[in-house]
Design a protein around this motif. Structure first.
Motif, PDB file in Angstrom:
ATOM      1  N   LEU A  68       0.856  -1.181   0.000  1.00 13.03           N
ATOM      2  CA  LEU A  68       0.000   0.000   0.000  1.00 13.03           C
ATOM      3  C   LEU A  68       0.893   1.232   0.000  1.00 13.03           C
ATOM      4  O   LEU A  68       1.973   1.231   0.607  1.00 13.03           O
ATOM      5  N   SER A  69       0.459   2.272  -0.680  1.00 13.26           N
ATOM      6  CA  SER A  69       1.211   3.520  -0.688  1.00 13.26           C
ATOM      7  C   SER A  69       1.215   4.116   0.716  1.00 13.26           C
ATOM      8  O   SER A  69       0.389   3.751   1.566  1.00 13.26           O
ATOM      9  N   ASP A  70       2.142   5.012   0.954  1.00  4.12           N
ATOM     10  CA  ASP A  70       2.257   5.634   2.281  1.00  4.12           C
ATOM     11  C   ASP A  70       0.975   6.321   2.725  1.00  4.12           C
ATOM     12  O   ASP A  70       0.647   6.323   3.910  1.00  4.12           O
ATOM     13  N   ASP A  71       0.232   6.865   1.776  1.00  2.00           N
ATOM     14  CA  ASP A  71      -1.023   7.537   2.134  1.00  2.00           C
ATOM     15  C   ASP A  71      -2.205   6.559   2.207  1.00  2.00           C
ATOM     16  O   ASP A  71      -3.307   6.941   2.549  1.00  2.00           O
ATOM     17  N   GLY A  72      -1.962   5.281   1.858  1.00  2.00           N
ATOM     18  CA  GLY A  72      -2.997   4.256   1.947  1.00  2.00           C
ATOM     19  C   GLY A  72      -4.046   4.312   0.850  1.00  2.00           C
ATOM     20  O   GLY A  72      -5.045   3.613   0.923  1.00  2.00           O
ATOM     21  N   LEU A  73      -3.791   5.096  -0.186  1.00  2.00           N
ATOM     22  CA  LEU A  73      -4.787   5.281  -1.237  1.00  2.00           C
ATOM     23  C   LEU A  73      -4.562   4.397  -2.467  1.00  2.00           C
ATOM     24  O   LEU A  73      -5.441   4.256  -3.304  1.00  2.00           O
TER      25      LEU A  73
END
Length: 78
Positions: A68-73
Motif C-alpha cells: 500500500l502507498s504511504d497515504d494508503g490510497l
C-alpha cells in the motif's frame, strides 16, 4: 485466510499483475492502482470487494505480495 479472501487475493493478483484492463483500469508508471477506483471497477465487473476485505487480504498475506502507498490510497504487487 478463508476461501473468500483467497479468491479476492487471486483476483487482485490477476488485476494488478496481469490484466488491469479487464476492469477498465491502467497501472500508473510505478505499478499502482487507486484503491477506491479498483474496488468500484471490480464491483461494476461482478466482483464484490469491500475496503475491509482488501485491507484484510493485504494484512494477512504472509508473502508480502501487496504494498500500500504511504497515504494508503493506492495498491500494487511487490
Amino acid at each position: 485466510m478463508n476461501k473468500r479472501l483467497t479468491k479476492i487475493s487471486k483476483y487482485l493478483t490477476f488485476i494488478l499483475r496481469h490484466h488491469p484492463e479487464a476492469i477498465g483500469m491502467q497501472l500508473d508508471p510505478e505499478g499502482w492502482l487507486n484503491i477506491d477506483e479498483l474496488i468500484k471497477n471490480a464491483n461494476l465487473h461482478g466482483k464484490s470487494i469491500t475496503h475491509a476485505q482488501l485491507h484484510e487480504v493485504v494484512a494477512s498475506n504472509g508473502e508480502n505480495r501487496y504494498a500500500l502507498s504511504d497515504d494508503g490510497l493506492r495498491i500494487r504487487v511487490t
